[in-house]
Each structure stands twice: as C-alpha cells, then as structure tokens.
Design a protein around this motif. Structure first.
Motif, PDB file in Angstrom:
ATOM      1  N   UNK A 529       0.827  -1.216   0.000  1.00  0.00           N
ATOM      2  CA  UNK A 529       0.000   0.000   0.000  1.00  0.00           C
ATOM      3  C   UNK A 529       0.855   1.257   0.000  1.00  0.00           C
ATOM      4  N   UNK A 530       0.272   2.332  -0.561  1.00  0.00           N
ATOM      5  CA  UNK A 530       0.841   3.681  -0.542  1.00  0.00           C
ATOM      6  C   UNK A 530      -0.174   4.566   0.195  1.00  0.00           C
ATOM      7  N   UNK A 531       0.295   5.199   1.269  1.00  0.00           N
ATOM      8  CA  UNK A 531      -0.648   5.912   2.146  1.00  0.00           C
ATOM      9  C   UNK A 531      -0.297   7.396   2.197  1.00  0.00           C
ATOM     10  N   UNK A 532      -1.335   8.221   2.506  1.00  0.00           N
ATOM     11  CA  UNK A 532      -1.092   9.654   2.615  1.00  0.00           C
ATOM     12  C   UNK A 532      -0.815  10.020   4.067  1.00  0.00           C
ATOM     13  N   UNK A 533      -0.751  11.315   4.366  1.00  0.00           N
ATOM     14  CA  UNK A 533      -0.357  11.764   5.698  1.00  0.00           C
ATOM     15  C   UNK A 533      -1.420  11.439   6.752  1.00  0.00           C
ATOM     16  N   UNK A 534      -2.643  11.110   6.280  1.00  0.00           N
ATOM     17  CA  UNK A 534      -3.703  10.751   7.203  1.00  0.00           C
ATOM     18  C   UNK A 534      -3.798   9.251   7.429  1.00  0.00           C
ATOM     19  N   UNK A 757      -6.293  -2.726   4.490  1.00  0.00           N
ATOM     20  CA  UNK A 757      -5.533  -2.320   5.666  1.00  0.00           C
ATOM     21  C   UNK A 757      -4.637  -3.448   6.176  1.00  0.00           C
ATOM     22  N   UNK A 758      -4.783  -4.646   5.542  1.00  0.00           N
ATOM     23  CA  UNK A 758      -3.985  -5.773   5.982  1.00  0.00           C
ATOM     24  C   UNK A 758      -2.523  -5.485   5.724  1.00  0.00           C
ATOM     25  N   UNK A 759      -1.712  -5.793   6.675  1.00  0.00           N
ATOM     26  CA  UNK A 759      -0.292  -5.532   6.537  1.00  0.00           C
ATOM     27  C   UNK A 759       0.109  -4.193   7.088  1.00  0.00           C
ATOM     28  N   UNK A 760      -0.872  -3.342   7.452  1.00  0.00           N
ATOM     29  CA  UNK A 760      -0.548  -2.034   8.003  1.00  0.00           C
ATOM     30  C   UNK A 760       0.021  -2.236   9.408  1.00  0.00           C
TER      31      UNK A 760
END
Length: 762
Positions: A529-534, A757-760
């Motif tokens: 995954x690529x996530x933003x600041x939130x 969200x798996x792996x987060x």
C-alpha cells in the motif's frame, strides 16, 4: 521391270551420267547410220530421204537430251529406228534377215536404256514385222526362228545383266549410305574432339603424337606442328613417372583405360595438375592400334578444395584458426597428457596448458558507428597486434566475431603456478592491445584505443563428476571466466574458479526453474500500500513473488536479475501486466477508488509491440486505464529518446499514467526528464534511508520535491521505515504518499482485496 535405279540425287547419279552419254552416242550413231544406209541402199532408187529423216530423228533426240529428258530421247530413238528399219526392210533396201538383226540390236538397246517393258514392245514389233515378211515371202520360217532365237536370247541375257546391275547398284547405294553415315559420325566426332575443352592427343604404339586438338595448343603453349611425331612424354605427359608409365602400358595392353593424376610442365615452365586418362583404340582384330590421351587441368579445382579445407579450420577475415580447429587442438593436447589404463586420469607431474579468451569491449558500438569494412580492418590490425604481444609458442584463433582464443602450452608444473603465469600473460595482452593502429584504410592510418576483457583457465583439470577433461570443458571454463570479466564492467582479467562456476550454475538453475514457474503458475502478485499523511490507502504497487514448490517464497532480488539477463523479463512483465489489469477490474479495487502501479523493465518497454500489448490487455480485461500506472526508470532515455516519448504519448492517449521510478539516481539530463509525459515521481529509498533535517540528502530531496511541485507531479517516497522520516517528508510536501514497512508490508493480492488495511503496522 528391270530399269536403271534412280538415286535420290539424280544430279550426282553415275547411272544418269552414263545413260545421257549413251543416248548422245546412239543419237549420233543413228544419224550417221541413216546417211550410210541411204547412200548404199538408195542408189538408183527414190530412198534418198532416209538420211535426212534419220538426221531429224537424231536431232530431236539430242534436243530432248539437252532439255534433260533422256528417257524420252531413248524412246524416240527406238521408235524411229524400228520404223525406219522396218520401212527399209519392207522396201528391199536390205536383206530381210539383216533388217531383223538390226531390229534385234534395237530391242537390246531398248532393254538396256529403257527397261524390259519398252524392249518387250519393240520385240513384239520385230516379231510382227517378221511374220509380215514371211507372209509376203521375203523370208522363210527358218530365218524367222533364227532371228527370234537370237532376239530372245539377247533379251534374256540383257534382262539378267540388268537385274544383276540393279542389285549391284542397290549394294552400291547401301554402301554409299553407310559410308555417308560413317562420314557424318566421323565429322561429329572430329568436331567434338576439336572443340573439347580438354587436351586430347592421339599417339601411336611408340608414344609419338599423330594428332593434337586446339585445346592442347591453348593449354600447353605448343603448336600442333611442333609436336607431331614427338614423344608424348616429351611434350604432354612430362610429369609421368616411370612407375605410372609401366602401369599405364600394362593397363592399355589389356584393352582397358588407365587414369591417374599427373603433375605436368607446360611449355612456359608452369606446373599444372592434370587428371589424365589414356584409352586404347582397337582395330578390327581387337588389337591395340592407337592410344587416345585425354588431359583435364584440375589445378583450380584442387586449389578450391584446399581453400575449402582451409576455411573449414580458419577464419576468412584474419586467417586465424576457428573454433572447430581450436577444439581439435585442445583435444590433441589433452590426449598427449593422458596416461594410465581404465578410467582416464592425468599423471601427478605434467605440464599445465592455458586457454585465454580475449574479447574486444564495446565492439557493437564500433560496428554501429563505423560499418563493416572499417570493422574488418580493425580486426585485422588487432590480430597483427595480438600476434606481436602473444607468447611466441601460442596458437591464436578467432572463435567469435569479437572474441579470440590464445592457447599457451606448458605454462607451469602445478595448477597454482600455471594460473599465476597465465594471469601475467593476460595482463601483458591487455596492456599490449590498448592501442591498435589501422593501416589498411583508404583515408589513411588511424589509431584506435581499445579495452579488452580476458577470461582464462588452465588445463587439464577434471571437473567434479567427470572422469576426464575435454576441449568442450576447457572452452566452457574459459567462457565462464570471460563472462565474469565482462559482468564486472569490461577491461578486466578473470580466472576460472569452482566458486565462480557454482555461482553461474546457480543462475542457470534459476533460469530453468523460472521458466517452469511461468508455465506452471508458481508466480504470485503481492500488493504494498501507498498511504497519505492521514494514513489512508491511496494506491498500491504490484510486486511479483515466486512461491517455489521446494524452496518456498523467493524474493525478486534473487530472480529478477536472472530474468533480465536471459530474456524472461518480457513474458514475466506481460504476465504481471495482465494480473494487475485483472485486479483493477475487480469491484473491490474499484470500490476503494485507488490505482495500482506496476514496474515495466527497459527491455519490456522497448519491445516494438509494447503499446499494442497494453492496449490489448486493457480491452480484454476491461480495466480502467486511468487507474493503471506504469513505473519506468531513467534508463529508458539512454537510447532512442524520441521513440520512448512517442510510446509514452500513445499510452497516455489511452489514459495510462506513468511514474518515474528511482528518481534522482540516474544520469539522464533533467531537460529530457521534463519532456516525459509522467504524472508521478518515486523518490528512491537511498535518499530516504539516512534522511534527517540537516543531512546532505535532505537538500537533494527538497530540490526534487520542488521540481515535482513545479511540474504538478505526484510524489511517492519509497522505503519509509521510521516515523521521523515520514513526518519530515510530509512537512516538506503534505500531499506526498509514503510506501514502506512503517505503514505496510507487501501482502498477497487476494488478501489485500479482502482488507486493504492488511499488513498495516500499528
């Protein structure tokens, strides 16, 4: 009917000539006899017109002969003679018996000149005249019978003679026909011999020349007039040995032809190689009367055969040994070292030999820029230089277009010592070949700076699992060493070692197993995954993993380089492209509203049909092109910048987006990068790993972020593993996306679809 046989060509027929001459003579005789008869028989009477009438009849006959109608002339003479003689006989100009004898002669003349039909008609006229004379009492039956006997006797004799003459003429015609056929055959044979490209002589039993064809004059330089009567061994078979001569004589005496190769000397002194065949000519009794000597120059053929044999073992450009010849040489050297019985082995003390493979670096670049002629000149000059710097005992060969073999015998008494000595030889070769001067160019000499890679091995060396060494194994070991030298960037010297071989064997094993993995579906797609600041998942990168049935999960670093080197990266990349498009068409991905990115190798992108492949997979899977991002590197710009841009523009027209991976680590011009139709840049993890507020990397990262902001590009930071790194990046660029173990590890695509969200990490 017995008549003169008429040949096909009457103008040249002897029978026609004789008949014409006879008719002319009879005509003249007839006219003369007519006047004599008139003179002696017409005295004191009114028979004076007999002479003129006879002359008229003879004149008409001569006219017919002159016009070519000799048979009609003969008929005319017989009719006129019979009529005139009958008249004289009836008028008592002669004794009736005399007249009958004259008529008998005329009948014979008719039979001889015209045939038995005309003679029979004349004989009937004579008989009728005789019967008339008997009736009127001029002669009696005894005289008539005597004349008839003479008439039919002469007529029969004449018929038999004509029949025999006819048979004789038929025999003569048949003989003439056979002679004409033989003459034509002899003419054809003569022309064939005269026009034969081979040298042909006819000699008598003493070996003296009695005939020579033009080809002999042309090929030997002798004139026919010069060699007539001279011994053939003096002017033709000058290279015939005494043994060959004796063998030839014994062969031809049995009626058989003799054939062999003879080195003959021409008139100008040149030596030629002839294929000689001497055949006997037999007479009617089956005895040898003449000998026919046929010579065919095979010098050019032998030269061509020798040239072919030479090319089978030599390179045509450099005249060095080729790969096949090197293998034979290595086998010969190995055989000379073998000893013992049973399993082949090598003695404890022997000479070690060396094989060095020398390859010209950047050869393909030279070939592209300079052309074939210049490259041949370069190779020839390179070989001259190689001969000069190689050991004097070395054997040189060209085994590939830019690869040369140097075989050096007796380089040491131990493997270690041989390797050290060979390493020194390799360094000397490298040093001596740095500068090569091309002297055969039309525009003048040119000095070229070269670098060479050298791989070598010493032999004999029995590899594990083998019983003996061989030429193939020696060449393979040297190729392994050369491959390592080239892999290190060129211009290196590398020796074969078992560890190096094991490494290459492992790569080859990976290559074979990877091919099986593609066919049997052992590859899996993982998503990171690529996530933003939130902390919201804004997208994901598709990564390939290999689940080996025995070795378990294999990471890309262990097989992607192998796939790139062996060409499997193209089918691997096509498979990944299709899997990502199938994921994009999944409702769960579309519900997330995020895109997926996938790496595209340089080799895959440069395929001519790459744009068509992407278009086809989008149509087949129904994937939204706007959510597909292709990650490419700056290496695309090393060659064909304009072609790269055209492909990217064509894909952008479909809606596909581009991300520039490993941004900032390449060597391309920033101006070129700005021309690319990209929508995203990915900061390489090398910049993120040591990122701190006052570090050197921080300045570079901020500059890269400014470039991205000026071009309105998305930014993804790879390898984010610490919270401080993420906070610093988000402070510099609030819209940045982070990808790394700090937020998420790669997970199986099917699991990610169930829960992005798996792996987060918490």
């Amino acid at each position: 009917m017995f008549t003169f046989a008429q040949p096909h060509n009457t103008r040249s027929s002897p029978a026609l000539a004789y008949a014409r001459i006879g008719a002319v003579l009879i005509s003249i005789w007839y006219g003369g006899m007519g006047w004599l008869t008139t003179i002696f028989a017409a005295q004191g009477s009114n028979r004076w017109w007999g002479g003129p009438l006879a002359t008229l009849i003879a004149g008409i006959a001569l006219l017919l002969i002159w016009r070519g109608h000799w048979r009609w002339a003969a008929r005319w003479l017989v009719v006129g003679a019979v009529a005139l003689t009958s008249f004289f006989a009836w008028d008592f100009a002669f004794q009736p018996s005399t007249s009958l004898l004259v008529l008998t002669v005329l009948v014979v003349f008719a039979a001889w000149t015209l045939g038995m039909v005309e003679a029979s008609i004349a004989a009937v006229a004579v008989i009728l005249l005789g019967i008339g004379l008997i009736h009127w009492g001029y002669i009696d039956w005894a005289q008539m019978l005597s004349v008839s006997y003479v008439l039919f006797f002469l007529l029969g004799i004449t018929g038999l003679m004509l029949q025999g003459y006819r048979r004789h003429l038929e025999d003569l015609r048949e003989s003439l026909s056979v002679l004409e056929q033989h003459k034509q055959q002899l003419h054809v044979l003569y022309q064939a011999v005269e026009q034969s490209p081979d040298s042909i002589l006819v000699v008598d039993l003493q070996g003296h020349v009695i005939y020579a064809n033009p080809a002999y004059e042309e090929r030997t330089g002798y004139l026919r007039s010069e060699v007539m009567g001279l011994p053939s061994r003096q002017v033709s078979l000058t290279g015939l040995t005494q043994e060959q001569y004796q063998e030839m004589r014994q062969t031809v005496e049995t009626g058989q032809a003799w054939q062999d190769t003879v080195r003959n000397r021409l008139k100008n002194g040149d030596i030629v190689v002839d294929d000689v065949r001497i055949a006997p000519v037999l007479n009617a009794q089956g005895l040898v009367s003449y000998l026919v000597e046929n010579r065919h120059d095979i010098s050019q053929r032998l030269e061509a055969e020798n040239r072919i044999l030479h090319l089978q073992k030599h390179d045509s450009v450099t005249q060095l040994l080729n790969r096949h010849a090197v293998q034979e040489l290595l086998d010969e050297m190995l055989v000379a070292l073998q000893s013992g019985q049973g399993p082949q082995r090598y003695g404890e003390h022997h000479d070690w030999h060396a094989l060095l493979l020398v390859e010209i670096d950047r050869y393909q670049n030279f070939e592209i820029t300079r052309g074939r002629g210049w490259m041949d000149a370069l190779v020839q000059s390179f070989v001259q230089r190689l001969r000069a710097v190689a050991p004097s005992v070395a054997k040189l060969a060209r085994i590939r277009i830019n690869q040369f073999a140097v075989v050096v015998p007796a380089v040491g008494q131990s493997r270690y010592g041989a390797r050290m000595h060979t390493y020194a030889v390799a360094q000397e070769l490298q040093e001596g070949l740095r500068m090569t001067q091309i002297t055969s160019l039309a525009e003048g000499p040119e000095t070229v700076k070269l670098s060479c890679s050298v791989g070598f091995t010493v032999f004999p060396f029995v590899e594990e699992g083998l019983r003996t060494d061989s030429a193939d194994h020696v060449l393979r070991r040297a190729s392994v060493a050369l491959s390592q030298a080239l892999h290190q960037g060129g211009g290196q010297v590398h020796s074969y070692s078992e560890l190096l071989d094991e490494s290459i064997q492992r790569r080859m094993q990976v290559e074979k197993e990877l091919l099986v993995a593609l066919d049997e579906g052992q590859l899996q797609v993982f998503l990171q995954s690529q996530v933003d600041m939130n902390g919201r998942v804004a997208g994901a990168e598709a990564l390939v993993r290999w689940k080996h049935p025995v070795k378990g999960l294999i990471t890309p670093g262990d097989f992607i380089p192998v796939a790139e080197s062996c060409g499997l990266i193209v089918p691997l990349g096509d498979w990944m492209m299709e899997q990502v498009c199938l994921l994009l068409n999944d409702p769960r991905v579309q519900a997330q509203g995020c895109g997926l990115s996938v790496n595209v190798s340089t080799v895959q992108f440069r395929q001519p049909q790459f744009v068509d492949k992407v278009r086809d997979v989008l149509q087949r899977t129904g994937a939204p092109a706007q959510q597909l991002t292709l990650e490419v590197t700056e290496s695309l710009l090393l060659n064909d910048v304009e072609g790269t841009i055209r492909k990217m523009v064509a894909l952008r027209a479909l809606g596909v987006q581009f991300a520039l991976d490993d941004f900032g680590t390449g060597y391309s011009s920033l101006a070129y990068l700005m021309r690319l139709p990209i929508q995203e840049i990915k900061l390489d993890q090398a910049f993120i790993h040591d990122l701190a507020p006052m570090s050197e990397h921080s300045v570079l990262v901020q500059a890269l972020l400014m470039v991205a902001s000026s071009k309105d590009l998305r930014v993804v930071a790879e390898g984010v593993e610490q919270a401080a790194q993420a906070e610093l990046l988000q402070a510099w660029e609030p819209s940045i996306l982070c990808q790394g173990y700090l937020f998420s590890r790669p997970v199986l695509a099917q699991d990610w679809l169930l829960n992005p969200q798996l792996g987060m990490t918490s």
